[in-house]
Scaffold this active site. Structure first.
Site, PDB file in Angstrom:
ATOM      1  N   ASP A   1      15.884 -17.219  10.792  1.00  0.00           N
ATOM      2  CA  ASP A   1      17.086 -17.360   9.962  1.00  0.00           C
ATOM      3  C   ASP A   1      17.611 -18.788  10.097  1.00  0.00           C
ATOM      4  OD1 ASP A   1      19.471 -17.144   8.658  1.00  0.00           O
ATOM      5  OD2 ASP A   1      20.258 -15.493   9.877  1.00  0.00           O
TER       6      ASP A   1
ATOM      7  N   ASP B   1      17.198 -18.154   2.939  1.00  0.00           N
ATOM      8  CA  ASP B   1      17.197 -18.774   4.268  1.00  0.00           C
ATOM      9  C   ASP B   1      16.625 -17.883   5.369  1.00  0.00           C
ATOM     10  OD1 ASP B   1      19.322 -17.042   4.021  1.00  0.00           O
ATOM     11  OD2 ASP B   1      20.601 -18.145   5.400  1.00  0.00           O
ATOM     12  N   GLU B   2      16.082 -16.734   4.999  1.00  0.00           N
ATOM     13  CA  GLU B   2      15.544 -15.832   6.031  1.00  0.00           C
ATOM     14  C   GLU B   2      14.132 -15.380   5.681  1.00  0.00           C
ATOM     15  OE1 GLU B   2      18.155 -12.522   6.814  1.00  0.00           O
ATOM     16  OE2 GLU B   2      19.939 -13.733   6.451  1.00  0.00           O
TER      17      GLU B   2
HETATM   18 MG   LIG Z   1      21.146 -17.991   7.592  1.00  0.00          MG
END
Ligand SMILES: [Mg+2]
Length: 431
Positions: A9, A105-106
């Protein structure tokens, strides 16, 4: 064989990219915010320091500024976020091809088969974390576990720039005391439902009684399994493309809408985008769904099936507008609208099923729209529009240089954006 799953993350992603690109922002309270002009004046992301001031994602800019006097507001640069998301993914690809993104973003990574080559999960996590920091100037937090749910839980436990391992042996001691709402699959409503029944932690959820579990319905079984470490969902291959369940497009209007005609215009424009995407995906809509957000932020959703599956923007817009007319009573202005094509079928399947239906008229319409689209793609979006859309009184002064017998109009100068495509209600006969 026990699996090794990583959940990576990127920390405070948007704000971190901004600070990496502009070093003068480093160490400051930074909030990435949509512009006030298009009424997306809300916090999209914030830096660690802004977070410590109490700035929250989703709140209005003025609220954030009240909490944090020296908050630096920056506009979003989505192209940069996409770029750094892709660059991060490229680092992950050095360790496995089982990479499943979860938002921009992950990512989950299944590194089970990579352990012989690169070492255990914790080691791989640290190597990746170091590389992202060194090569891109961004930090990630990584959860390492034997399933996706716990890997994700782990990446939230310590951040930024950290690795958390939740091993199979002893996972209950490690995470049992965490709030049930921290676990993937337990949304705010479910957490509230559980809380009201005295179930606050993951350990309590794991030991939930049958009676309460049944009341949770479909998601109950899944979250009970997750809490007991039984989640066995695979990490998809990086080339995996999820089946498209709906194609939608929505907008927050520049000013609130107060009449049917304006709503129709917006819906028409949204439907054009949806129709173009349906053609790209070779799909047809079997139904239409709309969401209406009024200016008091109440959201209502309505849907209906279509007589025959279609890609036509006129038909989608018509169905959407019909839903609006039936579903909205104009108690106040409309702030945002979304139109969605649902119940999607492949082009070929749809035609077989509806062979017996009267496709004549809609086929003609679709041919027309296809021709219009190819002209648009060559000469620009406003190069061609339905002639009937220009009968609106406010557009009467505009010169219409060329009208084709079919009712298609071609603007004199294809590059000029002089003629706005403003559909009017008369186009949608039968509403
Ligand atoms: Mg994040």
């Amino acid at each position: 064989m026990e699996r090794t799953i990583l959940h990576c993350d990127l920390n405070a992603f948007y704000a971190s990219v901004e600070m990496m690109l502009d070093p003068s922002l480093r160490g400051k309270a930074v909030a990435v915010c949509g512009s006030k002009e298009d009424r997306h004046g809300i916090v999209l992301a914030k830096s660690e320091k802004a977070k410590r001031c109490g700035v929250k994602t989703g709140e209005a800019i003025w609220q954030a500024q009240q909490k944090c006097r020296d908050l630096v507001i920056v506009p979003p640069q989505f192209d940069q976020y996409m770029k750094y998301s892709a660059l991060t993914r490229r680092i992950y690809e050095d360790y496995t091809d089982l990479i499943e993104p979860f938002g921009i973003d992950e990512c989950w990574l299944d590194v089970t088969a990579s352990r012989l080559l690169f070492g255990d999960g914790e080691h791989i996590a640290h190597v990746i974390r170091e590389r992202v920091k060194k090569e891109l100037g961004l930090t990630i937090s990584v959860g390492v576990s034997f399933n996706k749910v716990f890997a994700k839980l782990g990446s939230d436990m310590k951040k930024p720039d950290a690795v958390t391992v939740i091993p199979k042996q002893g996972f209950r001691e490690r995470i049992g005391g965490l709030p049930a709402g921290d676990m993937l699959g337990v949304g705010p409503a479910t957490a509230r439902f559980l809380g009201e029944r005295g179930i606050h932690t993951i350990a309590q959820l794991a030991a939930i009684d049958d009676y309460t579990l049944k009341k949770l319905g479909k998601c109950g079984e899944q979250i009970w399994r997750s809490a007991n470490g039984l989640d066995d969902a695979p990490v998809h291959h990086m080339d995996f493309v999820d089946t498209i369940k709906s194609v939608g497009h929505g907008t927050t209007c520049v000013t609130d809408l107060y009449n049917d005609e304006d709503v129709w215009r917006v819906m028409y424009k949204l439907s054009q985008d949806i129709s173009a995407r349906l053609r790209i995906y070779k799909l047809r809509a079997g139904g239409v769904q709309i969401a209406i957000k009024d200016n008091m932020f109440h959201i209502a959703q309505h849907q209906r099936p279509l007589d025959a599956p279609t890609q036509s923007f006129a038909e989608i817009a018509r169905a959407a507008f019909m839903l609006f007319r039936r579903g909205y009573n104009w108690h106040t202005g409309v702030r945002a609208l979304t139109v969605r094509a649902i119940d999607l079928r492949s082009e070929s399947e749809a035609q077989q099923i509806f062979l017996e239906a009267d496709m004549g008229a809609s086929e003609k319409q679709e041919k027309l729209e296809r021709a219009m689209e190819s002209i648009r793609s060559r000469y620009g979006k406003s190069s061609i529009e339905m002639a009937s859309l220009f009968r609106a009184p406010r557009l009467a002064a505009k010169e219409i240089p060329n009208t084709m017998p079919s009712g298609i109009r071609i603007a004199g100068n294809p590059d000029a954006d002089a003629i706005p495509d403003l559909p009017v209600m008369e186009f949608a006969s039968g509403i």
